[in-house]
Design an enzyme around this catalytic site. Sequence first.
Site, mmCIF file in Angstrom:
data_model
loop_
_atom_site.group_PDB
_atom_site.id
_atom_site.type_symbol
_atom_site.label_atom_id
_atom_site.label_comp_id
_atom_site.label_asym_id
_atom_site.label_seq_id
_atom_site.Cartn_x
_atom_site.Cartn_y
_atom_site.Cartn_z
ATOM 1 C CG HIS A 156 -1.638 2.725 9.751
ATOM 2 N ND1 HIS A 156 -1.194 1.977 8.751
ATOM 3 C CD2 HIS A 156 -2.774 3.028 9.000
ATOM 4 C CE1 HIS A 156 -1.947 1.914 7.584
ATOM 5 N NE2 HIS A 156 -3.117 2.618 7.890
ATOM 6 C CD GLU A 167 -4.171 -0.598 9.104
ATOM 7 O OE1 GLU A 167 -3.579 -1.499 9.014
ATOM 8 O OE2 GLU A 167 -4.805 -0.107 8.075
ATOM 9 C CD GLU A 187 -3.211 0.362 1.658
ATOM 10 O OE1 GLU A 187 -4.589 0.772 1.551
ATOM 11 O OE2 GLU A 187 -3.448 -0.611 2.536
#
Length: 723
Positions: free
Chosen positions: A629, A608, A342
Amino acid sequence: MINDIMKSEWIKSRRDYGEVCPVFRKTFSCGKNVIKAKLQITAMGVYEACLNGKRIGDFFLAPGWTEYDKRHQYQTYDVTECIKNENVLYVTVGKGWYRGMLIEWRDQNIWGGVSAIIAALNIEYDDGTIQNVFTDNTWQTSESQIRMSEIYDGETYDASFIPSNWEPASILHAAKSSLIPQEGEIVCEHGQIPVKAVIRTPNGETVFDFGQNMAGYVCFSVNARKGDIIEYSHGEILDKDGNLYTKNLRSAKQHIKYICCDGEQNYRPHFTFMGFRYIRMERMPAGMSASDFMAVPVYSDMRRTGYYICSNDKVNRLYENVIWGQKSNFIDIPTDCPQRDERLGWTGDAQVFIKTAAYNFDVKKFFKKWLHDLAAAQKDDGAVPQVIPSVLPNNTSLPCAAWGDAAVICPWQIYVTYGDKSVLEEQLNSMESWINYILSHTTEEYLWCGANQLGDWLALDAVGGSSEENMRGASNEDLVASAYFAYSVSIIIKARGVLGLSTVYYQNLYDNILAAFRKKFKEYKTQTECVLALAFDLATSKKETAEKLVRLIKDNDNKLSTGFVGTTYLLSALSDNGYTELAYSLLLEEDYPSWLFSVNMGATTIWEHWDGMKKDGSMWSDKMNSFNHYAYGSVAAWMYETILGIKADESKPGFENVILHPRPDRRLKWAEGSFETKYGTIKSRWQYEDGYIRYEFTVPNEAVIITGNNSYKVSKGTYVFCE
Ligand code: BGC
């Protein structure tokens, strides 16, 4: 001055070298005394240039990542010192973001299918003459030692390969209109970290632990024989059995394979980076050991501006995790994560984190560049793609609230922190067209309803709790979207005011939105709904809304349940409405779900998910589980603003006026920190002593200091108050 690079041609290799990175070569002579030599260069892909054996500059992954078809940065280097009588210039090009594999479905060639360069070397002699070396078909190309290099997958490097079979380069007839000079910070190396522990895992693998999750790469030195191989893979975390866990990387391989030549040699990857704390050693020649390897954090070259420390070591670790989250995810653009397939410029993540980011580091240049890309990627109807640079297909990237609002919130934050109007001038059009997008896509006038939203992403209050099935939380998506709509319009009113433009239209729009919001959303049912109504000043009764928020927290075992959206404002919604003590309780909570839960589980970066790893060591689904994250790291802004009390005054942006209003809590014995503004450094410290609190502040200019019920207006200086 005309940019020399515009007079050059894009060039490429005649043959496609497949996975192998091409190297371009140019030899030239300089017979006279050189006063100055300047190289302008960029690539379709990512490049490294080397003149007479010396690497030019230290920009890793140059030319950086932009909306290449509209804005393609080139760099200018002073190479005066490297010029000799006989010269050879090499430029190696990796696929990078331009044409490498991106996104979980591994799209390739998003901007183009060839690796190419364009460059102009301008040499000034002491007799007043000028020599130019342009890219053209007198250059040559060959396969390089880099046999494969992909952002997600790592690199294969054959040091025993000697480039040969040089063939003439060919001209690539491509537009130059998108070329722009470097705007952002360069990405470069930031120190080295040695191996902290060598682990023999239960499944028999050898794992090196660098003790810190990060983004970057591992470099090594070795004395080897030609054909010896060194191979290793990267991972962020060990699973509950103590084995390296890499399933959360999804398809990203993060793997290095190095084939040695004879003798002493050093290696670091060229066109890839990894998200990792650990490497699994798969092959290395006898005689090599952990001490030959060093981890190298790599990130945008931002100046550190903020510091925080207090009497609670776990809170300090949390703060350090936020810093590392920023370092790991500010690699030319603000990314969601640095490890799985990602690593994209998710707008929502950047938006929720920007205030914290701007305290920690000077991010003005970094965000101005990214915002230019955001504006460039915006559609004619004002739609803001979910990721910038925009690499997701339109149908998977429908604009949504809190993500698209980055177009408005980010420029405003940069203005407030740095006091520079130019960001508003440059972005106003983009900001306003985002509002137009909402106006023309809503199903209810003056609200944003009926769209497919991301809601309060990853909130824990969804039916079924924290699960892959429902990642959008329980908050009413129309409410969240309409709240952001109101908030963005309120920012545009302020921005227009700053720029001396009429605010009548937007004020009228805002009044209508507020009325419609209050009419439609009479009750706030989730923590995040209350938080937004408070933070964005939408609640009819702040008092009742704050009380409801407190009740929802109490009913939830005194724990938070917010996702990306609500978490950002959760603590300030409490402390700004009379519940500072509860805000501290949430910060200091150690049980799941909380910030310190991850610290107790050994986190060295922000996760995250609140439950990325559960108490029993099992993992949230492998499908989307980053341990790096930054979104929940937005809590650090509250540490600066409320614990230390260092807060910007929007009416005197850039900290021209300092408001110092710390709100201590006995559960911390002391706290201290600083923030560097363009006027100088603001320092704040408080400490509980026997029966009183001792405050110490340093301010670089005019300030209002508020301690307890007292308020003081002061000028530049250091002040001590005991209360
Ligand atoms: C990203 C997030 C992002 C989200 C939105 C995820 O895959 O990692 O951080 O904001 O998607 O859909």
